[in-house]
Design a protein around this motif. Structure first.
Motif, mmCIF file in Angstrom:
data_model
loop_
_atom_site.group_PDB
_atom_site.id
_atom_site.type_symbol
_atom_site.label_atom_id
_atom_site.label_comp_id
_atom_site.label_asym_id
_atom_site.label_seq_id
_atom_site.Cartn_x
_atom_site.Cartn_y
_atom_site.Cartn_z
ATOM 1 N N MET A 1 0.811 -1.227 0.008
ATOM 2 C CA MET A 1 -0.215 -0.187 -0.015
ATOM 3 C C MET A 1 0.680 1.352 0.084
ATOM 4 N N LEU A 2 2.063 1.351 0.513
ATOM 5 C CA LEU A 2 2.818 2.662 0.752
ATOM 6 C C LEU A 2 3.332 2.916 -0.813
ATOM 7 N N ALA A 3 3.676 1.837 -1.481
ATOM 8 C CA ALA A 3 4.114 2.190 -3.121
ATOM 9 C C ALA A 3 2.909 2.792 -3.541
ATOM 10 N N GLN A 4 1.477 2.428 -3.664
ATOM 11 C CA GLN A 4 0.403 2.902 -4.135
ATOM 12 C C GLN A 4 0.407 4.429 -3.656
ATOM 13 N N HIS A 49 -9.964 22.497 -3.218
ATOM 14 C CA HIS A 49 -10.215 21.084 -2.264
ATOM 15 C C HIS A 49 -8.955 20.848 -1.988
ATOM 16 N N ILE A 50 -8.651 20.357 -0.951
ATOM 17 C CA ILE A 50 -7.454 19.601 -0.427
ATOM 18 C C ILE A 50 -7.240 18.063 -0.926
ATOM 19 N N PRO A 51 -6.152 17.972 -1.828
ATOM 20 C CA PRO A 51 -5.989 16.536 -2.271
ATOM 21 C C PRO A 51 -5.932 15.514 -1.261
ATOM 22 N N LYS A 52 -6.423 14.338 -1.366
ATOM 23 C CA LYS A 52 -6.038 13.237 -0.378
ATOM 24 C C LYS A 52 -6.322 12.039 -1.093
ATOM 25 N N PRO A 53 -5.622 10.893 -0.752
ATOM 26 C CA PRO A 53 -5.676 9.769 -1.120
ATOM 27 C C PRO A 53 -6.847 9.148 -0.669
ATOM 28 N N ASP A 54 -7.872 8.617 -1.364
ATOM 29 C CA ASP A 54 -8.959 7.828 -0.810
ATOM 30 C C ASP A 54 -9.246 6.368 -1.427
ATOM 31 N N PHE A 55 -8.117 5.720 -1.117
ATOM 32 C CA PHE A 55 -8.262 4.079 -1.206
ATOM 33 C C PHE A 55 -9.020 3.491 -0.195
ATOM 34 N N THR A 56 -9.605 2.433 -0.862
ATOM 35 C CA THR A 56 -10.367 1.372 0.030
ATOM 36 C C THR A 56 -9.449 0.810 1.297
ATOM 37 N N GLY A 57 -8.355 0.690 0.630
ATOM 38 C CA GLY A 57 -7.429 0.126 1.590
ATOM 39 C C GLY A 57 -6.919 0.750 3.014
ATOM 40 N N LEU A 58 -6.973 2.247 2.700
ATOM 41 C CA LEU A 58 -6.815 3.060 3.645
ATOM 42 C C LEU A 58 -7.901 3.245 4.711
ATOM 43 N N ARG A 59 -8.938 3.242 4.124
ATOM 44 C CA ARG A 59 -10.189 3.271 5.139
ATOM 45 C C ARG A 59 -10.305 1.881 5.914
ATOM 46 N N GLU A 60 -9.902 0.774 5.343
ATOM 47 C CA GLU A 60 -10.050 -0.546 5.843
ATOM 48 C C GLU A 60 -9.128 -0.510 7.289
ATOM 49 N N ILE A 61 -7.781 -0.042 7.074
ATOM 50 C CA ILE A 61 -7.081 0.026 8.131
ATOM 51 C C ILE A 61 -7.385 1.193 9.139
ATOM 52 N N GLY A 62 -8.364 1.870 8.926
ATOM 53 C CA GLY A 62 -8.814 2.881 10.121
ATOM 54 C C GLY A 62 -8.509 3.991 9.916
ATOM 55 N N SER A 64 -9.995 6.405 7.894
ATOM 56 C CA SER A 64 -11.041 7.122 7.405
ATOM 57 C C SER A 64 -11.113 8.620 8.131
ATOM 58 N N ASP A 65 -10.578 8.604 9.444
ATOM 59 C CA ASP A 65 -10.729 9.994 9.896
ATOM 60 C C ASP A 65 -9.852 10.809 9.418
ATOM 61 N N PHE A 66 -8.649 10.314 8.922
ATOM 62 C CA PHE A 66 -7.602 11.149 8.303
ATOM 63 C C PHE A 66 -8.231 11.673 6.952
ATOM 64 N N ILE A 67 -8.854 10.798 6.048
ATOM 65 C CA ILE A 67 -9.170 10.997 4.659
ATOM 66 C C ILE A 67 -10.409 12.067 4.707
ATOM 67 N N ASP A 68 -11.307 11.940 5.759
ATOM 68 C CA ASP A 68 -12.296 12.733 5.809
ATOM 69 C C ASP A 68 -12.242 14.116 6.805
ATOM 70 N N MET A 69 -10.989 14.224 7.124
ATOM 71 C CA MET A 69 -10.792 15.511 8.194
ATOM 72 C C MET A 69 -10.808 16.586 7.450
ATOM 73 N N ASP A 70 -11.307 17.601 7.862
ATOM 74 C CA ASP A 70 -11.313 19.054 7.433
ATOM 75 C C ASP A 70 -10.313 19.827 7.637
ATOM 76 N N VAL A 71 -9.415 20.155 6.790
ATOM 77 C CA VAL A 71 -8.032 20.624 7.023
ATOM 78 C C VAL A 71 -7.947 21.845 5.754
ATOM 79 N N ALA A 72 -7.010 22.883 6.457
ATOM 80 C CA ALA A 72 -6.614 23.926 5.671
ATOM 81 C C ALA A 72 -5.461 23.559 4.591
ATOM 82 N N GLY A 73 -4.752 22.728 5.123
ATOM 83 C CA GLY A 73 -3.435 22.504 4.331
ATOM 84 C C GLY A 73 -2.970 21.140 4.419
ATOM 85 N N ILE A 74 -2.246 20.638 3.469
ATOM 86 C CA ILE A 74 -1.620 19.239 3.758
ATOM 87 C C ILE A 74 -0.350 19.358 2.838
#
Length: 106
Positions: A1-4, A49-62, A64-74
């Protein structure tokens, strides 16, 4: 997953390469904190819109909070993405540049 994730980061940074702004514009503001040579190698992009990876695998390992977090920068490697309402906020730039340093050290 890190390579992805790394592929996604590299692709994202490539897609925005023509929109990025060099952080050497902050050389006087951050004098004594970040060296000019470092600022010449760091960039930012103002995005709607802040670009974030939204892979199923990321959500599966918990992550989701990071992916859905409302941030002003990344930050991804030497480039950070910020929303228009914080584009002139030096604190946000200073903060994101600290993450550029962290990426460099990784």
């Amino acid at each position: 997953m890190l390579a992805q994730i790394e592929q996604w980061i590299d692709k994202t940074n490539s897609e925005y390469v023509h929109q990025r702004i060099c952080c050497d514009t902050f050389v006087s503001e951050f004098d004594g904190f970040y060296p000019h040579d470092f600022l010449k190698t760091a960039f930012y992009v103002v995005v709607e819109h802040i670009p974030k990876p939204d892979f199923t695998g990321l959500r599966e390992i918990g992550l989701s909070d990071f992916i859905d977090m409302d941030v002003a920068g990344i930050t991804y490697k030497n480039t950070y993405y910020i929303l228009p309402h914080v584009a002139r906020n030096l604190r946000v730039h200073f903060h994101e540049l600290a993450h550029v340093v962290q990426w460099h050290e990784l």
